[in-house]
Design a protein around this motif. Sequence first.
Motif, PDB file in Angstrom:
ATOM      1  N   THR A 211       0.831  -1.204   0.000  1.00  0.00           N
ATOM      2  CA  THR A 211       0.000   0.000   0.000  1.00  0.00           C
ATOM      3  C   THR A 211       0.865   1.255   0.000  1.00  0.00           C
ATOM      4  OG1 THR A 211      -1.867  -1.077   1.100  1.00  0.00           O
ATOM      5  CG2 THR A 211      -1.699   1.305   1.330  1.00  0.00           C
ATOM      6  N   SER A 212       1.919   1.260   0.821  1.00  0.00           N
ATOM      7  CA  SER A 212       2.797   2.430   0.897  1.00  0.00           C
ATOM      8  C   SER A 212       3.470   2.702  -0.440  1.00  0.00           C
ATOM      9  CB  SER A 212       3.852   2.221   1.988  1.00  0.00           C
ATOM     10  OG  SER A 212       3.245   2.049   3.251  1.00  0.00           O
ATOM     11  N   ARG A 213       3.941   1.645  -1.085  1.00  0.00           N
ATOM     12  CA  ARG A 213       4.628   1.827  -2.369  1.00  0.00           C
ATOM     13  C   ARG A 213       3.670   2.342  -3.443  1.00  0.00           C
ATOM     14  NH1 ARG A 213       8.245  -3.790  -2.503  1.00  0.00           N
ATOM     15  NH2 ARG A 213       9.849  -3.091  -1.015  1.00  0.00           N
ATOM     16  N   ILE A 214       2.476   1.772  -3.487  1.00  0.00           N
ATOM     17  CA  ILE A 214       1.508   2.216  -4.490  1.00  0.00           C
ATOM     18  C   ILE A 214       1.083   3.660  -4.236  1.00  0.00           C
ATOM     19  CG2 ILE A 214      -0.796   1.813  -5.450  1.00  0.00           C
ATOM     20  CD1 ILE A 214      -0.401  -1.156  -4.777  1.00  0.00           C
ATOM     21  N   ASP A 215       0.905   3.992  -2.947  1.00  0.00           N
ATOM     22  CA  ASP A 215       0.452   5.346  -2.619  1.00  0.00           C
ATOM     23  C   ASP A 215       1.498   6.414  -2.927  1.00  0.00           C
ATOM     24  OD1 ASP A 215      -2.073   4.683  -1.903  1.00  0.00           O
ATOM     25  OD2 ASP A 215      -1.708   4.647   0.260  1.00  0.00           O
ATOM     26  N   ARG A 216       2.777   6.032  -2.973  1.00  0.00           N
ATOM     27  CA  ARG A 216       3.802   7.015  -3.343  1.00  0.00           C
ATOM     28  C   ARG A 216       3.529   7.578  -4.735  1.00  0.00           C
ATOM     29  NH1 ARG A 216       7.859   3.118  -1.490  1.00  0.00           N
ATOM     30  NH2 ARG A 216       8.313   3.531   0.700  1.00  0.00           N
ATOM     31  N   TRP A 223       1.919  12.857 -10.375  1.00  0.00           N
ATOM     32  CA  TRP A 223       1.738  11.526 -10.940  1.00  0.00           C
ATOM     33  C   TRP A 223       0.377  10.945 -10.590  1.00  0.00           C
ATOM     34  CZ3 TRP A 223       4.953  11.436 -14.541  1.00  0.00           C
ATOM     35  CH2 TRP A 223       6.265  11.886 -14.400  1.00  0.00           C
ATOM     36  N   GLY A 224      -0.072  11.182  -9.367  1.00  0.00           N
ATOM     37  CA  GLY A 224      -1.379  10.672  -8.969  1.00  0.00           C
ATOM     38  C   GLY A 224      -2.504  11.272  -9.797  1.00  0.00           C
ATOM     39  N   SER A 225      -2.403  12.571 -10.085  1.00  0.00           N
ATOM     40  CA  SER A 225      -3.433  13.228 -10.903  1.00  0.00           C
ATOM     41  C   SER A 225      -3.422  12.688 -12.325  1.00  0.00           C
ATOM     42  CB  SER A 225      -3.199  14.744 -10.909  1.00  0.00           C
ATOM     43  OG  SER A 225      -3.287  15.263  -9.604  1.00  0.00           O
ATOM     44  N   LEU A 226      -2.219  12.443 -12.863  1.00  0.00           N
ATOM     45  CA  LEU A 226      -2.123  11.887 -14.218  1.00  0.00           C
ATOM     46  C   LEU A 226      -2.705  10.474 -14.271  1.00  0.00           C
ATOM     47  CD1 LEU A 226       1.445  13.095 -15.287  1.00  0.00           C
ATOM     48  CD2 LEU A 226      -0.769  13.979 -16.066  1.00  0.00           C
ATOM     49  N   VAL A 227      -2.420   9.677 -13.235  1.00  0.00           N
ATOM     50  CA  VAL A 227      -2.986   8.329 -13.173  1.00  0.00           C
ATOM     51  C   VAL A 227      -4.511   8.403 -13.100  1.00  0.00           C
ATOM     52  CG1 VAL A 227      -3.206   6.255 -11.758  1.00  0.00           C
ATOM     53  CG2 VAL A 227      -0.956   7.246 -12.174  1.00  0.00           C
ATOM     54  N   PHE A 228      -5.025   9.330 -12.306  1.00  0.00           N
ATOM     55  CA  PHE A 228      -6.473   9.491 -12.169  1.00  0.00           C
ATOM     56  C   PHE A 228      -7.109   9.815 -13.523  1.00  0.00           C
ATOM     57  CE2 PHE A 228     -10.147  12.337 -11.421  1.00  0.00           C
ATOM     58  CZ  PHE A 228     -10.976  11.442 -10.779  1.00  0.00           C
TER      59      PHE A 228
END
Length: 632
Positions: A211-216, A223-228
């Motif tokens: 979970t920690s690695r994925i949440d990074r 990067w999170g916004s691009l993935v979204f």
Amino acid sequence: MGVLEGTVEVALLGSPNTGKSSLFNRLTGLSAATGNYPGVTVTRSRGTARTPSGSVTVTDLPGTYSLEPASPDEEVVLDHLEGRLESDAAPDALLVVLDSTTLFRSLGLCAEALALGHPTAVVLTMVDELRARGGDVDVTALSRALGVPVVETVAHRGRGIEDVRELLDAAASWPVALIPPPCDDDAQLRGWIRSVLDSARYRVPGSSVATSRIDRVLLHPVWGSLVFLAVMFGFFQVIFTVAAPIQDAVQGVFDHWGELAATNLGSGFFADFVGTALIGGVGGVLVFLPQIMLLYLMISVLEAVGYMSRAAFLMDRIMARSGLDGRAFVAMLSSTACAVPGIMATRTMPSSRDRIATIMSAPLMTCSARLPVYLVLIALLVPDDARLGPFSMQGAALFAMYLLGGLASLTVARVFKATLLRRGALPFYLEMPPYRLPTLRGILRAVWVPVWMFVRKVGTIILVVTAVLWVLINFPAREAETARMDEAAAQSYVMENSFAGAAGKAVEPVFEPLGFDWRVDIGLIGSFAAREVFVSTMGQVAAAEDPEDPGDALRQLTHTHGPHQGAQVFTAPTIVALMLFFAFAMQCVSTLATMRRETNSWKWPALAVAYMFVLAYGTAWLGHWITGLVIS
């Protein structure tokens, strides 16, 4: 005693994301019913749980972190437990559901429950996760420390459910806490929690490495916004590409039924009613069931794996620009399925001003009722083989419409928060559950409920409105005028001179600047009862143009001149204007009724109708004008 005469009623209490609803579903199965509390609009689920010696009535209360109410949901939970709700007595016993991986926080709610003085028992969930992450708890010692029975489960996997059934069998004899926990003093309460955990030899679980690695990545602001965005874009690509062959198969079934009706019923009004209104009209909406199912399937999978909480965290930064927070994103995301549950989801928001701002903007989110309309219009506007590299341009257009709805919703919320609903912001807390593999049972249940609601809507509201529109399109009969015409010309003449034709022509001056002619206006009038009616109405209009091949008639109305007035009905500017009108107009009676209940006033629904119509009309006119300039 419970709602069912002779049974004990047990209230299920727990925080969000504890597995409470999974436990409830396992215990009650398909016997559960969802409805509102008497006199209030907060939803609760109630069902019958089978036990070794009989049954128990179980009420699944809304999730809450505390019995000190900060939102309408939490207030109703306390009122239910204390028996203050009209026609809804206090429960006979209380089953508290605690997440074993977060016991320090969870025991605060347990302490408040024990202090109420009800017969109580405790269910520990997520115990597999607790031990997999190096944690542990002595369940027997925890039971002694709390003074009430405790059992452990993995609810979503079905483990420990029989132990809970045996526990429920003895609900009438559950103990009451002899010494209520010290809930009035935070320092004493924390001390009590620590002593309970020490007695239970509780070992705090470590954080999940995966979970920690994925949440990074997924929680990274860039990067999170691009993935979204990538996830959402892929979401709508799937709706067009994967569902297409299934939709063709469903369409084939209704075409076959239409042929059977024509063969066995012959000609005449009844045959035309069955073939056009029932099979053609209702079937014209049901053919989009594969896309609707895929929509709910993907939403339920993303929610089950834990991604939606991350999306809410990412969107909190964006929501802040609209004056709201991540709680509003949850309500708005629910509105992509239907605005009604989206509006109802605002009950978890403690700020009344934020609630109303979200209620007023949530109907702009693209709901499943708009999906059939968009699919038809996009198919008329964008060729099937239009692609940008490996991506379907039709899927990209659908993604753009969903994105437009989201941006419009945020903008409107910003306007309301800056004008009528200033102030009222409260701190936002969000729990991040670990990533979990969804269960097939949970996914199927999450998909089945809204899909069945869609089918039921098609079989009731849409069926009735479609049937009424068929009557209005075909009456008054014009036998004398059409006696020497062929079938296609006769039906077109009847439609143009029908009650529906008169209504369409009456409002034509209003919508003519948007490029809508009277035939489109007929569908628009019906759509204010339910948006999907537009699809079935256009099917009836096409059938009147060409009874032998309505599908070809609809394409002819797009690409060539129609038989009446030499007018092309669905030009590119008109299609763009229609999509924008449907994106912003209030065309759902159920949404208005829900807004009325949630705000306890007609002022806000009336304001919503007014501003959404102005927005829909203005953007549709602008879209029609700009598209006309571009293609001229």
